[in-house]
Write a protein that holds these residues in place. Structure first.
Motif, mmCIF file in Angstrom:
data_model
loop_
_atom_site.group_PDB
_atom_site.id
_atom_site.type_symbol
_atom_site.label_atom_id
_atom_site.label_comp_id
_atom_site.label_asym_id
_atom_site.label_seq_id
_atom_site.Cartn_x
_atom_site.Cartn_y
_atom_site.Cartn_z
ATOM 1 N N LYS A 129 0.899 -1.324 -0.067
ATOM 2 C CA LYS A 129 -0.178 0.023 -0.018
ATOM 3 C C LYS A 129 0.963 1.213 0.016
ATOM 4 N N LYS A 130 2.000 1.077 0.595
ATOM 5 C CA LYS A 130 2.818 2.408 0.706
ATOM 6 C C LYS A 130 3.903 2.627 -0.332
ATOM 7 N N TYR A 131 4.480 1.403 -0.899
ATOM 8 C CA TYR A 131 5.456 1.855 -1.815
ATOM 9 C C TYR A 131 5.231 1.009 -3.316
ATOM 10 N N GLY A 132 3.630 0.399 -3.498
ATOM 11 C CA GLY A 132 3.451 -0.392 -4.757
ATOM 12 C C GLY A 132 3.644 -1.943 -4.492
ATOM 13 N N SER A 133 2.894 -2.514 -5.238
ATOM 14 C CA SER A 133 2.894 -3.806 -5.274
ATOM 15 C C SER A 133 4.039 -4.708 -6.299
ATOM 16 N N LEU A 134 4.045 -4.078 -7.346
ATOM 17 C CA LEU A 134 4.839 -4.699 -8.408
ATOM 18 C C LEU A 134 6.111 -5.345 -7.877
ATOM 19 N N ARG A 135 7.024 -4.693 -7.537
ATOM 20 C CA ARG A 135 8.306 -5.263 -7.307
ATOM 21 C C ARG A 135 8.129 -6.010 -6.277
ATOM 22 N N PHE A 136 7.552 -5.938 -5.285
ATOM 23 C CA PHE A 136 7.388 -7.118 -4.003
ATOM 24 C C PHE A 136 7.153 -8.428 -4.612
ATOM 25 N N LEU A 137 5.964 -8.312 -5.756
ATOM 26 C CA LEU A 137 5.483 -9.378 -6.227
ATOM 27 C C LEU A 137 6.640 -10.222 -7.194
ATOM 28 N N GLY A 138 7.195 -9.430 -8.148
ATOM 29 C CA GLY A 138 8.262 -9.989 -8.981
ATOM 30 C C GLY A 138 9.308 -10.398 -8.413
ATOM 31 N N TYR A 139 9.959 -9.801 -7.448
ATOM 32 C CA TYR A 139 11.027 -10.159 -6.720
ATOM 33 C C TYR A 139 10.794 -11.259 -5.765
ATOM 34 N N GLY A 140 9.670 -11.425 -5.194
ATOM 35 C CA GLY A 140 9.351 -12.270 -4.273
ATOM 36 C C GLY A 140 9.249 -13.727 -4.953
ATOM 37 N N MET A 141 8.509 -13.593 -6.437
ATOM 38 C CA MET A 141 8.379 -15.016 -7.018
ATOM 39 C C MET A 141 9.714 -15.378 -7.600
ATOM 40 N N LEU A 142 10.718 -14.446 -7.753
ATOM 41 C CA LEU A 142 12.076 -14.748 -8.506
ATOM 42 C C LEU A 142 12.719 -15.627 -7.162
ATOM 43 N N ILE A 143 12.700 -15.048 -5.959
ATOM 44 C CA ILE A 143 13.417 -15.811 -4.752
ATOM 45 C C ILE A 143 12.623 -17.306 -4.867
ATOM 46 N N ASN A 144 11.302 -17.371 -4.851
ATOM 47 C CA ASN A 144 10.802 -18.663 -4.745
ATOM 48 C C ASN A 144 11.189 -19.487 -5.821
ATOM 49 N N SER A 145 11.285 -19.029 -7.218
ATOM 50 C CA SER A 145 11.821 -19.807 -8.056
ATOM 51 C C SER A 145 13.153 -20.198 -8.162
ATOM 52 N N VAL A 146 14.077 -19.329 -7.656
ATOM 53 C CA VAL A 146 15.554 -19.615 -7.638
ATOM 54 C C VAL A 146 15.873 -20.733 -6.549
ATOM 55 N N PHE A 147 15.117 -20.682 -5.469
ATOM 56 C CA PHE A 147 15.414 -21.621 -4.343
ATOM 57 C C PHE A 147 14.593 -23.266 -4.731
ATOM 58 N N ALA A 148 13.986 -23.087 -5.545
ATOM 59 C CA ALA A 148 13.403 -24.314 -6.066
ATOM 60 C C ALA A 148 14.690 -25.246 -6.761
ATOM 61 N N PHE A 149 15.752 -24.446 -7.159
ATOM 62 C CA PHE A 149 16.880 -25.132 -7.755
ATOM 63 C C PHE A 149 17.533 -25.879 -6.481
ATOM 64 N N LEU A 150 17.437 -25.310 -5.350
ATOM 65 C CA LEU A 150 18.111 -26.103 -4.018
ATOM 66 C C LEU A 150 17.425 -27.174 -3.525
ATOM 67 N N VAL A 151 16.117 -27.212 -3.891
ATOM 68 C CA VAL A 151 15.336 -28.323 -2.962
ATOM 69 C C VAL A 151 15.989 -29.869 -3.115
ATOM 70 N N PRO A 152 16.583 -30.324 -4.294
ATOM 71 C CA PRO A 152 17.345 -31.659 -4.225
ATOM 72 C C PRO A 152 18.360 -31.758 -3.232
ATOM 73 N N VAL A 153 19.233 -30.541 -3.459
ATOM 74 C CA VAL A 153 20.500 -30.637 -2.773
ATOM 75 C C VAL A 153 20.089 -30.434 -1.279
ATOM 76 N N ALA A 154 19.173 -29.785 -0.834
ATOM 77 C CA ALA A 154 18.811 -29.660 0.581
ATOM 78 C C ALA A 154 18.461 -30.913 1.091
ATOM 79 N N ALA A 155 17.527 -31.596 0.316
ATOM 80 C CA ALA A 155 16.938 -32.852 0.729
ATOM 81 C C ALA A 155 18.079 -34.165 0.948
ATOM 82 N N ARG A 156 19.092 -34.027 -0.053
ATOM 83 C CA ARG A 156 19.905 -35.203 0.086
ATOM 84 C C ARG A 156 21.095 -34.735 0.864
ATOM 85 N N GLU A 157 21.345 -33.444 1.247
ATOM 86 C CA GLU A 157 22.495 -33.121 2.156
ATOM 87 C C GLU A 157 22.080 -32.370 3.232
#
Length: 522
Positions: A129-157
């Motif tokens: 509401k204070k700063y706008g929604s666009l960047r919070f949404l875009g960068y948040g989903m980018l973090i979500n997507s990048v950490f998906a690559f770490l799921v197999p490593v995290a489970a195994r190690e």
């Protein structure tokens, strides 16, 4: 505190005030004729964003079936249901995974995502509401997507807790998706398109589930790096591409979009804000806390999330343990209910808009009627499915119909925040979505602990799981029908903004900032 209808009746439109001093239907009548308007592109991108969010949320439900070594834990922690006496149905142990995790432990893994998800809801609602929604949404989903690559490593190690930590961070990244999407809808979508466009965006949740479950099943069986890790690599790439495209091509509101047609920009702004000065007041916390229509949305949202998360996280396990479907067919068949939900949500949204625009039903009556279909339908279906026993086809048919009817919620309580308060809709959604997901994260934990008790018949334990979800659906839907409303609330009355500011002794000019910049507040 009663709404001052005497001074505002002439400013209502179909029982729903969007702004004060609107030029009746002038803006709507002057809608620009374009094949693919900018607001439709924004809607489409938000739809894809919602789909990506639900892909990240649901892919673990299918992956965990392939990750777990069922043979190793079957003796102590997991048993297939043998109550049916149907020995012709093969028990598929050929796809045993790497990890000896019990059903209860699987429940905690599935819920770890939601712990991160829920704690970011309200902070992002306030920040958006204070700063706008666009960047919070875009960068948040980018973090979500990048950490998906770490799921197999995290489970195994890292084992269980390493995996839970990565899923927790993914949840943090996905936190902005709902409050920021709601805030963007409030800025881009005129009121007469709200049910359709809102349903189209949130139907991305079902579309993502439809894509995620069968494709995850195929990747688990035929994918690289042992099968199940490819689920997270493939969807991680897709999510990353969408996040970058969203940040490049989508803008905060029509007023700052450099290429939008001027006629469309004027149409949207006039429909939402009219010719008045748009003010950006502080959030009316006390009034919201005292608002029964707000609590109606909250309880409906909580009831929906508990029931929906029960099905979304546990249906693949039920399909394997009780109905004995293979991984490949499990993913495909588990997605059928969400295909039905997606199609029905689009159909019923057109009906909802017609009910309102035809003036045959008020906003309040429309929201309650459509929401009743969306919450009573799956509740009744879950009760019925708990008595179908060994009939696989009948069980799947009933669950498909029930989850399909659940699509009514997108034209019911889910879009109701925008009816109550267009300017604070994003913040309201942040509150309800936060608390609703707290309820939702209990679903896999409760189900995991119930079905892990092998001192009792497996079918009977699953029946308890279904009964709990059904009664939560029905009770919360009834609360919404009693206390819900489709009217704009008195505490979102722009005529009162200056008066409230003077009473508070505030001379802060930002409280009375003029539009179009103020359009960025929802």
């Amino acid at each position: 505190m009663p709404f001052r209808r005497s001074s505002l009746n002439h400013r209502h439109r179909d029982g729903h005030v969007l702004v004060w001093n609107q030029r009746n239907h002038e803006a709507l009548e002057k809608q620009p004729k374009r094949c693919f308007a900018t607001r439709y592109f924004v809607t489409f991108m938000l739809f894809l964003g919602m789909a990506n969010a639900y892909v990240m949320r649901t892919n673990m439900s299918v992956a965990i079936v392939a990750m777990v070594n069922h043979t190793a834990i079957k003796t102590h922690d997991e048993e297939y249901d043998d109550e049916c006496g149907d020995r012709d149905i093969p028990i598929d142990d050929s796809q045993d995974g790497e990890f000896p995790w019990s059903s209860a432990l699987q429940g905690y893994i599935l819920s770890s995502f939601f712990y991160g998800y829920v704690i970011t809801q309200i902070p992002f609602g306030i920040l958006a509401k204070k700063y706008g929604s666009l960047r919070f949404l875009g960068y948040g989903m980018l973090i979500n997507s990048v950490f998906a690559f770490l799921v197999p490593v995290a489970a195994r190690e890292g084992g269980v807790w390493g995996l839970c930590a990565v899923r927790f961070i993914q949840g943090l990244g996905e936190g902005p998706i709902v409050p920021c999407t709601h805030a963007l809808l409030a800025k881009w979508i005129p009121p007469n398109e709200r049910s359709r466009m809102g349903a189209a965006v949130y139907a991305g949740a079902q579309f993502g589930t439809i894509i995620s479950m069968p494709l995850s099943g195929l990747l688990a069986e035929y994918g690289f790096d042992g099968g199940w890790p490819s689920i997270f690599y493939v969807f991680g790439i897709v999510g990353t591409v969408w996040s970058i495209a969203f940040l490049i091509f989508v803008y905060e509101d029509p007023s700052v979009h450099p290429k939008i047609d001027e006629r469309e920009q004027k149409y949207i702004n006039d429909a939402l804000w009219g010719t008045d000065v748009v003010k950006s007041p502080p959030i009316p916390f006390k009034a919201i806390v005292k608002s029964l229509p707000f609590y109606a949305i909250l309880f409906a949202h909580m009831g929906h999330n508990y029931g929906y998360e029960t099905l979304m996280t546990e249906l693949p396990t039920y399909m394997k343990q009780v109905l004995r479907f293979s991984l490949k067919s499990n993913g495909l068949l588990s997605s059928l209910p969400y295909l039905a939900m997606w199609l029905f949500s689009m159909f019923i949204s057109v009906i909802a808009d017609w009910m309102i625009s035809s003036k045959r039903f008020s906003h309040t009556a429309t929201r309650k009627l459509i929401n009743s279909i969306g919450q009573y339908g799956p509740g009744i279906a879950l009760i019925a499915a708990s008595y179908t026993g060994c009939d696989r086809a009948l069980t799947l048919a009933i669950l498909t119909i029930g989850v399909g009817l659940n699509g009514g919620i997108y034209s019911g309580f889910k879009i109701n925040h925008l009816d109550l308060t267009p300017r604070f809709a994003g913040f309201l959604m942040a509150i309800t979505n936060c608390l609703a997901n707290l309820a939702g994260l209990l679903a896999p934990i409760a189900a995991g602990n119930l079905i892990s008790d092998h001192s009792k018949p497996a079918m009977g334990q699953w029946q308890i799981v279904f009964f709990i979800a059904a009664f939560v659906y029905i009770i919360c839907g009834t609360f919404y029908n009693i206390f819900g409303s489709g009217e704009r609330q008195y505490w979102d009355n722009p005529e009162e903004d200056e008066k409230a500011a003077l009473q508070a002794g505030s001379s802060n000019p930002q409280m009375l900032t003029t539009a179009p910049r103020a359009i960025s507040s929802s």
